[in-house]
Motif scaffolding. Structure first.
Motif, PDB file in Angstrom:
ATOM      1  N   VAL A  52      10.767  28.210 -15.877  1.00 61.62           N
ATOM      2  CA  VAL A  52      11.805  28.890 -15.109  1.00 61.62           C
ATOM      3  C   VAL A  52      12.469  27.833 -14.230  1.00 61.62           C
ATOM      4  O   VAL A  52      11.801  27.128 -13.479  1.00 61.62           O
ATOM      5  CB  VAL A  52      11.213  30.032 -14.248  1.00 61.62           C
ATOM      6  CG1 VAL A  52      12.263  30.594 -13.302  1.00 61.62           C
ATOM      7  CG2 VAL A  52      10.665  31.135 -15.140  1.00 61.62           C
ATOM      8  N   LEU A  53      13.784  27.714 -14.363  1.00 68.43           N
ATOM      9  CA  LEU A  53      14.526  26.671 -13.650  1.00 68.43           C
ATOM     10  C   LEU A  53      15.091  27.207 -12.335  1.00 68.43           C
ATOM     11  O   LEU A  53      15.283  28.414 -12.175  1.00 68.43           O
ATOM     12  CB  LEU A  53      15.669  26.160 -14.545  1.00 68.43           C
ATOM     13  CG  LEU A  53      15.241  25.716 -15.949  1.00 68.43           C
ATOM     14  CD1 LEU A  53      16.469  25.480 -16.831  1.00 68.43           C
ATOM     15  CD2 LEU A  53      14.391  24.447 -15.881  1.00 68.43           C
ATOM     16  N   ASN A  54      15.370  26.294 -11.433  1.00 66.85           N
ATOM     17  CA  ASN A  54      15.963  26.658 -10.152  1.00 66.85           C
ATOM     18  C   ASN A  54      17.446  26.989 -10.343  1.00 66.85           C
ATOM     19  O   ASN A  54      18.165  26.241 -11.008  1.00 66.85           O
ATOM     20  CB  ASN A  54      15.780  25.490  -9.176  1.00 66.85           C
ATOM     21  CG  ASN A  54      16.327  25.820  -7.810  1.00 66.85           C
ATOM     22  OD1 ASN A  54      16.044  26.880  -7.257  1.00 66.85           O
ATOM     23  ND2 ASN A  54      17.137  24.929  -7.278  1.00 66.85           N
ATOM     24  N   GLU A  89      14.440  31.973 -20.386  1.00 61.92           N
ATOM     25  CA  GLU A  89      13.308  32.380 -19.551  1.00 61.92           C
ATOM     26  C   GLU A  89      13.754  32.582 -18.100  1.00 61.92           C
ATOM     27  O   GLU A  89      13.346  33.539 -17.431  1.00 61.92           O
ATOM     28  CB  GLU A  89      12.188  31.341 -19.627  1.00 61.92           C
ATOM     29  CG  GLU A  89      10.905  31.869 -19.029  1.00 61.92           C
ATOM     30  CD  GLU A  89       9.724  30.917 -19.165  1.00 61.92           C
ATOM     31  OE1 GLU A  89       9.811  29.974 -19.981  1.00 61.92           O
ATOM     32  OE2 GLU A  89       8.736  31.119 -18.444  1.00 61.92           O
ATOM     33  N   THR A  90      14.620  31.696 -17.628  1.00 63.80           N
ATOM     34  CA  THR A  90      15.135  31.777 -16.247  1.00 63.80           C
ATOM     35  C   THR A  90      15.956  33.053 -16.061  1.00 63.80           C
ATOM     36  O   THR A  90      15.822  33.763 -15.061  1.00 63.80           O
ATOM     37  CB  THR A  90      15.989  30.524 -15.937  1.00 63.80           C
ATOM     38  OG1 THR A  90      15.193  29.361 -16.173  1.00 63.80           O
ATOM     39  CG2 THR A  90      16.491  30.534 -14.497  1.00 63.80           C
ATOM     40  N   THR A 109      25.433  25.313 -16.039  1.00 63.86           N
ATOM     41  CA  THR A 109      25.915  24.866 -14.727  1.00 63.86           C
ATOM     42  C   THR A 109      25.042  25.408 -13.594  1.00 63.86           C
ATOM     43  O   THR A 109      24.769  24.713 -12.619  1.00 63.86           O
ATOM     44  CB  THR A 109      27.366  25.384 -14.525  1.00 63.86           C
ATOM     45  OG1 THR A 109      28.131  25.011 -15.660  1.00 63.86           O
ATOM     46  CG2 THR A 109      27.983  24.861 -13.237  1.00 63.86           C
ATOM     47  N   GLN A 110      24.605  26.666 -13.746  1.00 61.22           N
ATOM     48  CA  GLN A 110      23.847  27.327 -12.684  1.00 61.22           C
ATOM     49  C   GLN A 110      22.449  26.746 -12.499  1.00 61.22           C
ATOM     50  O   GLN A 110      21.832  26.967 -11.460  1.00 61.22           O
ATOM     51  CB  GLN A 110      23.726  28.831 -12.977  1.00 61.22           C
ATOM     52  CG  GLN A 110      25.054  29.564 -12.900  1.00 61.22           C
ATOM     53  CD  GLN A 110      24.886  31.010 -13.289  1.00 61.22           C
ATOM     54  OE1 GLN A 110      24.951  31.361 -14.456  1.00 61.22           O
ATOM     55  NE2 GLN A 110      24.633  31.871 -12.316  1.00 61.22           N
ATOM     56  N   VAL A 111      21.953  26.022 -13.520  1.00 67.19           N
ATOM     57  CA  VAL A 111      20.657  25.360 -13.373  1.00 67.19           C
ATOM     58  C   VAL A 111      20.860  23.847 -13.270  1.00 67.19           C
ATOM     59  O   VAL A 111      19.964  23.056 -13.555  1.00 67.19           O
ATOM     60  CB  VAL A 111      19.667  25.741 -14.504  1.00 67.19           C
ATOM     61  CG1 VAL A 111      19.288  27.223 -14.383  1.00 67.19           C
ATOM     62  CG2 VAL A 111      20.234  25.458 -15.892  1.00 67.19           C
ATOM     63  N   ASP A 112      22.071  23.462 -12.854  1.00 66.85           N
ATOM     64  CA  ASP A 112      22.412  22.067 -12.560  1.00 66.85           C
ATOM     65  C   ASP A 112      22.363  21.173 -13.806  1.00 66.85           C
ATOM     66  O   ASP A 112      22.072  19.985 -13.714  1.00 66.85           O
ATOM     67  CB  ASP A 112      21.491  21.525 -11.455  1.00 66.85           C
ATOM     68  CG  ASP A 112      22.097  20.328 -10.719  1.00 66.85           C
ATOM     69  OD1 ASP A 112      23.342  20.164 -10.765  1.00 66.85           O
ATOM     70  OD2 ASP A 112      21.325  19.558 -10.104  1.00 66.85           O
ATOM     71  N   VAL A 113      22.633  21.766 -14.965  1.00 71.40           N
ATOM     72  CA  VAL A 113      22.768  20.991 -16.203  1.00 71.40           C
ATOM     73  C   VAL A 113      24.219  21.173 -16.627  1.00 71.40           C
ATOM     74  O   VAL A 113      24.643  22.293 -16.919  1.00 71.40           O
ATOM     75  CB  VAL A 113      21.818  21.491 -17.308  1.00 71.40           C
ATOM     76  CG1 VAL A 113      22.068  20.736 -18.616  1.00 71.40           C
ATOM     77  CG2 VAL A 113      20.360  21.341 -16.872  1.00 71.40           C
ATOM     78  N   HIS A 114      24.993  20.098 -16.638  1.00 72.84           N
ATOM     79  CA  HIS A 114      26.438  20.264 -16.786  1.00 72.84           C
ATOM     80  C   HIS A 114      26.899  20.043 -18.226  1.00 72.84           C
ATOM     81  O   HIS A 114      27.654  19.137 -18.538  1.00 72.84           O
ATOM     82  CB  HIS A 114      27.147  19.431 -15.720  1.00 72.84           C
ATOM     83  CG  HIS A 114      26.699  19.879 -14.363  1.00 72.84           C
ATOM     84  ND1 HIS A 114      27.094  21.089 -13.825  1.00 72.84           N
ATOM     85  CD2 HIS A 114      25.770  19.371 -13.516  1.00 72.84           C
ATOM     86  CE1 HIS A 114      26.462  21.269 -12.671  1.00 72.84           C
ATOM     87  NE2 HIS A 114      25.651  20.247 -12.461  1.00 72.84           N
ATOM     88  N   CYS A 167      26.385  37.956  -9.727  1.00 72.74           N
ATOM     89  CA  CYS A 167      26.053  36.634 -10.271  1.00 72.74           C
ATOM     90  C   CYS A 167      24.743  36.158  -9.663  1.00 72.74           C
ATOM     91  O   CYS A 167      24.542  36.312  -8.453  1.00 72.74           O
ATOM     92  CB  CYS A 167      27.182  35.660  -9.925  1.00 72.74           C
ATOM     93  SG  CYS A 167      26.893  33.984 -10.498  1.00 72.74           S
ATOM     94  N   LEU A 168      23.895  35.564 -10.500  1.00 72.12           N
ATOM     95  CA  LEU A 168      22.613  35.070  -9.994  1.00 72.12           C
ATOM     96  C   LEU A 168      22.804  33.956  -8.964  1.00 72.12           C
ATOM     97  O   LEU A 168      21.928  33.713  -8.150  1.00 72.12           O
ATOM     98  CB  LEU A 168      21.742  34.562 -11.155  1.00 72.12           C
ATOM     99  CG  LEU A 168      21.296  35.635 -12.162  1.00 72.12           C
ATOM    100  CD1 LEU A 168      20.555  34.988 -13.324  1.00 72.12           C
ATOM    101  CD2 LEU A 168      20.421  36.690 -11.483  1.00 72.12           C
TER     102      LEU A 168
END
Ligand code: NI
Length: 168
Positions: free
Chosen positions: A3-5, A37-38, A50-55, A92-93
């Motif tokens: 689970v990602l931030n 999973e997140t 983007t929301q898990v800081d992977v662009h 939005c999460l």
């Protein structure tokens, strides 16, 4: 799996424009699994990388009642939109507990690839159309509150900053 931030608005990293994916490899499929999973853990119905800081241009969506219909969109592109628009209350999460009405095209056709690089085209309407447009916005560095008036945006921003400070 992990689970990602999830980044929270007004984190400036949410305004990064994601780059296209060109390697459909195990790393990508791991990212997709972790994003799913997140999203399920949150719980939410859609998540953009983007929301898990992977662009990178990756989205997962599951709008089914029993959470059994995971949809993966890599390098999604909207190829056509309807002239009709709908107003829909969005959340939005990355903007917890804020729900606001946004107007968008009612139907869109999306072209994307799956996690193995196979391309597909999908006609979307209803909740799926709203969701895919919301998530593609994320990949373009846009959070749904940016569809609202400047006044509303600044109210939401100060509310979230204040809430964050109280939680710290
Ligand atoms: Ni969102």
């Amino acid at each position: 799996m992990a689970v990602l931030n999830i980044l929270k608005y007004p984190d400036p990293r949410l305004h990064t424009v994601a780059r296209r994916v060109d390697a459909f490899d195990d790393r990508l499929r791991q990212l997709v699994q972790d994003m799913a999973e997140t999203m399920y853990a949150a719980p939410g119905i859609g998540l953009a990388a983007t929301q898990v800081d992977v662009h990178e241009r990756v989205i997962v969506i599951d709008i089914s009642e029993d959470r059994s219909d995971l949809r993966v969109f890599v390098n999604p592109e909207i190829v056509s939109t309807s002239d009709d628009h709908v107003r829909f209350e969005e959340g939005c999460l990355s903007v917890p507990e804020i729900y606001e009405t946004v107007e968008r095209p009612e139907r869109v056709t999306v072209r994307a690839c799956d996690a193995h690089g196979k391309s597909f085209t999908l006609d979307c309407e209803g909740l799926l159309a709203v969701c895919i447009q919301h998530e593609i916005d994320h990949l373009n560095g846009k959070v749904f509150v940016q569809h609202l008036s400047r006044l509303k945006q600044s109210r939401i921003r100060s509310k979230l900053v204040k809430r964050d400070r109280q939680a710290a």
